[in-house]
Structure formats: structure tokens, C-alpha cells
Design an enzyme around this catalytic site. Structure first.
Site, PDB file in Angstrom:
ATOM      1  N   HIS A 133       0.872  -1.184   0.000  1.00 14.17           N
ATOM      2  CA  HIS A 133       0.000   0.000   0.000  1.00 14.17           C
ATOM      3  C   HIS A 133       0.908   1.234   0.000  1.00 14.17           C
ATOM      4  O   HIS A 133       2.010   1.187   0.542  1.00 14.17           O
ATOM      5  CB  HIS A 133      -0.841  -0.047   1.284  1.00 14.17           C
ATOM      6  N   ASP A 210       2.741  -4.587   7.979  1.00 16.11           N
ATOM      7  CA  ASP A 210       1.547  -3.761   7.815  1.00 16.11           C
ATOM      8  C   ASP A 210       0.363  -4.721   7.923  1.00 16.11           C
ATOM      9  O   ASP A 210       0.063  -5.472   6.995  1.00 16.11           O
ATOM     10  CB  ASP A 210       1.617  -3.071   6.450  1.00 16.11           C
ATOM     11  N   GLN A 213      -4.770  -5.221   6.712  1.00 13.94           N
ATOM     12  CA  GLN A 213      -5.738  -6.144   6.096  1.00 13.94           C
ATOM     13  C   GLN A 213      -5.708  -7.529   6.722  1.00 13.94           C
ATOM     14  O   GLN A 213      -6.430  -8.420   6.276  1.00 13.94           O
ATOM     15  CB  GLN A 213      -5.458  -6.270   4.588  1.00 13.94           C
ATOM     16  N   LYS A 236     -10.947  -0.604  10.152  1.00  7.18           N
ATOM     17  CA  LYS A 236     -11.125  -1.825   9.363  1.00  7.18           C
ATOM     18  C   LYS A 236     -11.570  -2.982  10.252  1.00  7.18           C
ATOM     19  O   LYS A 236     -11.847  -4.074   9.762  1.00  7.18           O
ATOM     20  CB  LYS A 236      -9.837  -2.174   8.627  1.00  7.18           C
ATOM     21  N   CYS A 374      -4.654   2.447  -3.840  1.00  6.31           N
ATOM     22  CA  CYS A 374      -3.413   2.906  -3.194  1.00  6.31           C
ATOM     23  C   CYS A 374      -2.272   1.916  -3.390  1.00  6.31           C
ATOM     24  O   CYS A 374      -1.422   1.752  -2.490  1.00  6.31           O
ATOM     25  CB  CYS A 374      -3.615   3.189  -1.700  1.00  6.31           C
TER      26      CYS A 374
END
Ligand code: PMP
Length: 417
Positions: A133, A210, A213, A236, A374
Site C-alpha cells: 500500500h 503492515d 488487512q 477496518k 493505493c
């Protein structure tokens, strides 16, 4: 934490219809049709359990933290720190290793600045991957520009998996940090993070994941992963926007310089110079997002009440069904066909622009995301302008996927005429 609204999913069989009733927005109409919300990778919807907790905070607790001796301030501080504990327990971290940030983006920027300032010098290297991202690319580019360091990129395959052979070749004595996505937001790929970490650690290189997700879909255990930094966003995982988490191992946090400065992060301020708090407060300058932090813990309670296994099972079912039905459509190509995937199906239709498909789906009440998500370097690599991305949450249904499939067929009919 204590909430007024009981989560009806507690200790029940997974019952998607009653779960859906806990999310008021899922029953709104869009262009006169029932909303089909498939933009969960961008942001999740919020259950009453969370919405009511926000109301309750402002009705009974609201005050500033870590400052006042008065009742409300102590209450807010207690709940704020209790939230930190809940989040720490959820990811199996020590409490002082959990830093409240505005989200994943700020968490990565914090590490890029505060770790980079201390540990990265001219000629050093940072490794990212081609599927990151923008939030896990640009902060490292800026760090590398500032320090005259070099950004190295792990290539990816046609199906959207990391080239682990190439990764191994990139690791060297110059590498100061590896920063990669746990799960890709635009391909859905679940990366082999255990192996990524083990290979880096064999050369004493720390790893940042990261997790934006990953956290919505799976159990994260930072100790088991032995990861050095882990970042995620509240919005999220059914909490509000503007709140997120940076986990950092104490051994790194203790050596890192402040990111922002001002109130809260200091021990003592003299006009000549100041001293700083220990982590995590060293990295939390200014009045924090108090309600967001408390309610992030509420959202985590909500997910745990449903059960992460039950969530994963339902989402896998949706992913499998959507993959099968969408792949069967003539001219449709799924972008991101990794072996291990989160519930994300991104696709393109031969001859059609993803934006046009998205507009027609919106007219049918279906919320999907179109564009580069992104992750422009992925689109450049595959030579596409973007994709249509449907991303699922446990509150989605098989019937909604049927609506999407019918909608895509309708879009093809309309646009190809
Ligand atoms: N990384 C990934 C993989 C993401 O999906 C996102 C959100 N789309 C981010 C980072 C940035 O998260 P936020 O905007 O919440 O800071």
C-alpha cells in the site's frame, strides 16, 4: 469494557441474519435497492455494540486523560488504559508495547521517522515489496531520501505472490529493516510472514508488518510471530476512523526518538531542554483519540465475542463462492490468485474500464471499490488502470454475492452494447 448493548452473537451458532441486524447501516437502501456492502477492505461498518459505546463514552465518561485528579478524568484514564490492555491481550503484546496512533499510515510513518532517525544511515537499505500500500512505500522513500539510504523491492509473481527467492537475495548486512504487508489490500495475498521474519532475523534484521488487512480476518500473536513492529487501523475492524495501533518490541521502542512532541510525551520541560516519557507515552504527543481508543477495545471485544475462527470460516466461504462464480463470467479475470488469500476478489473485465463497471454496480446498490487501491506499482506492473475490488466481511452473505455476479453480468451487457 462495560457496554450497554449486548452482542447477540455471543455463544451462538454463527447466524449471519442476526449479526446483520446488529449493523444498522446494512439495512439502508442505495438508489432504491438494498445495500450490498463489499468495500470492507477500505473500511468496515460498525455494529450497535460499538455505536452505543461511543454514545456511552460521551454521556458518562468524557474528559481528558492522564491529567486531572477529578472523577471523570480518572474514569477516562482508567478506560483508556484498560483499552490498551485489551488490545495488548488481543495481539499478545506487553502493554507498554502498544502505541495509539491515528491508523496504520501514522504507525508506519512513526517507525520510518523514529526508528529511521536512530538506525538508518547513508548507504543502508530498507526492503519493501512490490505489493505494498502507498502507506508502506512513501514513508520509506522519504526516509531513504533523508538519510541517503536505498529502497529495495521484493518482486511479485503474476499470481500476486512474493518472490521469496529474490527476497533472500536482497537481505544483506546493509539491510536495516524489512517492511511488508501481512495481507495485500488489492490482491488479497496472505504473505508467508513467519518465513519472512525468520529469514530477516537470521541476519539480525527487524521486520515491520503492515497488518491493516490481516487483523480483520485472523488472530495475530506478535510474540509467536516474533515480529518487531506491527501496525493496524481501527476502522477496518469495526471501530471508528482516526484510531490505530503500532505494536513495537520494547527493545526498539526504548531506543527510538519521539515522532511528534508536545504535551503527554514529556517527563520534564525546561526552557533549555526537555526529557521524554518512556514508551508508549513517548510516542503519544497531545490529547489522544480517547473515545476512539476505548471503542477500539470494544470493537475487539465484539470480534472476540463472535469468535475469530467463526469469522474466518464465514469469510472463507464467501471468498470461495465469489471466486468460483466470478471466474465463471466470460472475459472476467481475477487479479490476485495467490494460494492463500484474505476475502478480497479484485477483477477486470476484458474491454471495460473498472470505473465504468463500478458506476453501474453502484446504481444497483453494490458498493465495490474501483481504481488502484493505493497500490499503483501493482497496477503498473500488471499494465492495468486499476481493478474492481469486492472485499467481504463476516456480515456479508452468499445471496449478496449472487447480486454482485448478476450486477457484473448486467454491466457487461450494458457497456458492451
Ligand atoms: N496498509 C494497507 C494494506 C491498507 O489496506 C491500508 C488501508 N487501505 C493502509 C495501509 C492504510 O490504512 P489507514 O488509511 O487506515 O491508515
Amino acid at each position: 469494557m462495560d457496554t450497554m448493548v449486548k452482542n447477540k452473537a455471543i455463544s451462538k451458532e454463527f447466524d449471519v441474519e442476526s449479526i446483520r441486524k446488529e449493523f444498522p447501516i446494512l439495512s439502508v437502501k442505495v438508489h432504491g435497492r438494498p445495500l450490498v456492502y463489499f468495500d470492507n477492505a477500505a473500511s468496515s461498518q460498525k455494529p450497535l455494540f460499538v455505536i452505543k459505546a461511543i454514545e456511552k463514552y460521551y454521556e458518562t465518561v468524557n474528559s481528558n486523560v492522564h491529567r486531572g485528579v477529578h472523577h471523570l478524568s480518572s474514569l477516562a484514564t482508567d478506560q483508556f488504559e484498560a483499552a490498551r490492555k485489551t488490545i495488548a491481550t488481543h495481539i499478545n503484546a506487553n502493554i507498554d508495547e502498544v502505541i495509539f496512533t491515528r491508523g496504520t499510515t501514522e504507525a508506519i510513518n512513526l517507525v520510518a521517522y523514529s526508528f529511521g532517525e536512530v538506525f538508518v544511515k547513508e548507504g543502508d537499505e530498507i526492503i519493501i515489496s512490490h505489493m505494498e500500500h502507498h502507506s508502506n512505500i512513501v514513508p520509506w522513500q522519504i526516509l531513504c531520501q533523508r538519510k541517503k539510504a536505498v529502497l529495495k523491492v521484493i518482486p511479485i509473481t503474476e499470481s500476486g505472490e512474493l518472490r521469496m527467492d529474490e527476497y533472500k537475495k536482497l537481505l544483506s548486512s546493509k539491510t536495516k529493516l524489512v517492511a511488508v504487508a501481512h495481507v495485500s489490500n488489492s490482491l488479497g495475498t496472505i504473505n508467508p510472514v513467519e518465513e519472512i521474519i525468520a529469514l530477516a532475523h537470521a541476519k539480525n534484521i527487524p521486520v515491520l508488518l503492515d497488518g491493516a488487512q490481516a487483523v480483520p480476518h485472523m488472530k495475530i500473536d506478535v510474540k509467536k510471530l516474533d515480529v518487531d513492529f506491527y501496525c493496524f487501523s481501527g476502522h477496518k475492524i469495526y471501530a471508528p476512523t482516526g484510531i490505530g495501533i503500532l505494536f513495537g518490541k520494547e527493545k526498539w521502542l526504548k531506543q527510538m526518538v519521539p515522532f511528534q512532541s508536545g504535551g503527554e510525551m514529556i517527563k520534564e520541560v525546561k526552557l533549555e531542554a526537555s526529557t521524554y516519557q518512556d514508551p508508549p507515552l513517548r510516542f503519544e504527543a497531545g490529547t489522544p483519540h480517547i473515545e476512539g481508543s476505548i471503542v477500539l477495545a470494544t470493537a475487539i471485544d465484539y470480534m472476540n465475542n463472535i469468535g475469530l475462527d467463526a469469522i474466518a470460516k464465514q469469510e472463507q466461504k464467501l471468498l470461495d463462492y465469489a471466486t468460483e462464480k466470478l471466474s465463471a463470467i466470460n472475459g472476467l479475470k481475477i487479479v490476485g490468485q495467490a494460494k492463500h488469500k484474505a476475502p478480497v476478489v479484485a477483477f477486470n473485465i476484458e474491454g471495460l474500464h473498472p470505473y465504468d463497471v463500478g458506476v453501474i454496480l453502484d446504481q444497483l446498490g453494490i458498493a465495490v471499490r474501483t481504481g488502484h487501491h493505493c497500490t499503483q506499482p501493482i497496477m503498473d506492473l500488471y499494465g492495468i488502470p486499476g481493478t474492481v475490488r469486492a472485499s467481504f466481511s463476516f456480515y456479508n452473505t452468499i445471496e449478496e454475492i449472487d447480486v454482485l455476479v448478476a450486477g457484473v453480468k448486467k454491466a457487461i451487457d450494458m457497456l458492451k452494447k
